[in-house]
Scaffold this motif. Structure first.
Motif, PDB file in Angstrom:
ATOM      1  N   UNK A 103       0.816  -1.211   0.000  1.00 43.46           N
ATOM      2  CA  UNK A 103       0.000   0.000   0.000  1.00 43.46           C
ATOM      3  C   UNK A 103       0.856   1.272   0.000  1.00 43.46           C
ATOM      4  N   UNK A 104       0.259   2.303  -0.551  1.00 44.74           N
ATOM      5  CA  UNK A 104       0.960   3.581  -0.689  1.00 44.74           C
ATOM      6  C   UNK A 104       1.219   4.217   0.673  1.00 44.74           C
ATOM      7  N   UNK A 105       2.171   5.105   0.681  1.00 42.23           N
ATOM      8  CA  UNK A 105       2.506   5.856   1.892  1.00 42.23           C
ATOM      9  C   UNK A 105       1.361   6.792   2.255  1.00 42.23           C
ATOM     10  N   UNK A 106       1.327   7.188   3.515  1.00 41.97           N
ATOM     11  CA  UNK A 106       0.326   8.147   3.974  1.00 41.97           C
ATOM     12  C   UNK A 106       0.938   9.535   4.013  1.00 41.97           C
ATOM     13  N   UNK A 128      10.402  13.958   2.702  1.00 36.74           N
ATOM     14  CA  UNK A 128       9.816  12.651   3.003  1.00 36.74           C
ATOM     15  C   UNK A 128      10.887  11.620   3.321  1.00 36.74           C
ATOM     16  N   UNK A 129      11.946  11.625   2.524  1.00 33.99           N
ATOM     17  CA  UNK A 129      13.017  10.651   2.738  1.00 33.99           C
ATOM     18  C   UNK A 129      13.703  10.885   4.079  1.00 33.99           C
ATOM     19  N   UNK A 130      13.989  12.133   4.399  1.00 32.88           N
ATOM     20  CA  UNK A 130      14.654  12.447   5.666  1.00 32.88           C
ATOM     21  C   UNK A 130      13.772  12.059   6.848  1.00 32.88           C
ATOM     22  N   UNK A 135      12.655   8.546  11.387  1.00 37.58           N
ATOM     23  CA  UNK A 135      11.711   7.704  12.129  1.00 37.58           C
ATOM     24  C   UNK A 135      12.244   6.284  12.276  1.00 37.58           C
ATOM     25  N   UNK A 136      12.814   5.731  11.210  1.00 33.71           N
ATOM     26  CA  UNK A 136      13.376   4.378  11.282  1.00 33.71           C
ATOM     27  C   UNK A 136      14.509   4.326  12.305  1.00 33.71           C
ATOM     28  N   UNK A 137      15.339   5.360  12.301  1.00 38.37           N
ATOM     29  CA  UNK A 137      16.445   5.398  13.266  1.00 38.37           C
ATOM     30  C   UNK A 137      15.915   5.516  14.692  1.00 38.37           C
ATOM     31  N   UNK A 138      14.971   6.396  14.906  1.00 35.88           N
ATOM     32  CA  UNK A 138      14.411   6.612  16.237  1.00 35.88           C
ATOM     33  C   UNK A 138      13.691   5.373  16.751  1.00 35.88           C
ATOM     34  N   UNK A 139      13.023   4.634  15.822  1.00 35.67           N
ATOM     35  CA  UNK A 139      12.261   3.441  16.200  1.00 35.67           C
ATOM     36  C   UNK A 139      13.093   2.166  16.120  1.00 35.67           C
ATOM     37  N   UNK A 143      14.038  -1.811   8.238  1.00 35.06           N
ATOM     38  CA  UNK A 143      13.295  -2.398   7.134  1.00 35.06           C
ATOM     39  C   UNK A 143      13.542  -1.596   5.865  1.00 35.06           C
ATOM     40  N   UNK A 144      13.731  -2.300   4.737  1.00 33.84           N
ATOM     41  CA  UNK A 144      13.931  -1.588   3.472  1.00 33.84           C
ATOM     42  C   UNK A 144      12.635  -0.919   3.029  1.00 33.84           C
ATOM     43  N   UNK A 145      12.776   0.173   2.300  1.00 33.24           N
ATOM     44  CA  UNK A 145      11.638   0.860   1.737  1.00 33.24           C
ATOM     45  C   UNK A 145      11.191   0.128   0.496  1.00 33.24           C
ATOM     46  N   UNK A 146       9.880  -0.107   0.360  1.00 36.64           N
ATOM     47  CA  UNK A 146       9.351  -0.801  -0.828  1.00 36.64           C
ATOM     48  C   UNK A 146       9.188   0.137  -1.966  1.00 36.64           C
TER      49      UNK A 146
END
Length: 146
Positions: A103-106, A128-130, A135-139, A143-146
């Motif tokens: 599914x698409x990003x929100x 968006x990329x930053x 968020x990935x770093x903080x969490x 996971x790779x981006x699809x």
């Protein structure tokens, strides 16, 4: 709704090849049988999801007893003997799988100081990329981006 299709699995030197004869010879592969099945589920879900999104018809699955994996291997010039080839049913709930994987990003609205916005725009920063990377770093997600 569960989608179930027969797939031909072929043992090869470096894993397994998988072919869906009902789906225009759609194929994938895996390093081992478990990985090949996971890839087959992903491949099947992606095919059906794309067909649905594009408004294309989805072929009906064949009866697995009508599929001869060795004959298909010969037709496709694969090097597979009878004991290296078998047919297995692959199933996936396409809607559930798509929600998790396709599914698409929100869209999110956020506020930052004007000076920071200008500096980022001047530097050609992709907001968006930053944000995703932060968020990935903080969490602690890798996971790779699809």
């Amino acid at each position: 709704m569960l989608s179930v299709y027969p797939a031909c699995f072929y043992k090869e030197e470096n894993g397994y090849s998988v072919i869906f004869p009902d789906l225009n010879w759609l194929s994938t592969c895996g390093d081992n049988l478990e990985n090949a099945m996971e890839m087959a589920v992903d491949c099947l879900a992606g095919y059906i999801y794309t067909c649905q999104a594009d408004g294309e018809s989805i072929p009906q699955p064949s009866n697995p007893s009508n599929i001869n994996a060795s004959a298909i291997a010969n037709e496709l010039d694969l090097n597979a003997s009878d004991h290296d080839a078998f047919v297995s049913m692959v199933s996936v709930d396409v809607n559930a799988y798509a929600k998790e994987h396709f599914e698409k990003s929100v869209k999110k609205t956020l506020s930052i100081p004007a000076w920071l916005n200008k500096a980022a725009l001047d530097a050609g920063i992709n907001f968006s990329q930053v944000l995703q990377e932060a968020l990935k770093e903080r969490l602690h997600l890798n996971q790779p981006t699809l």
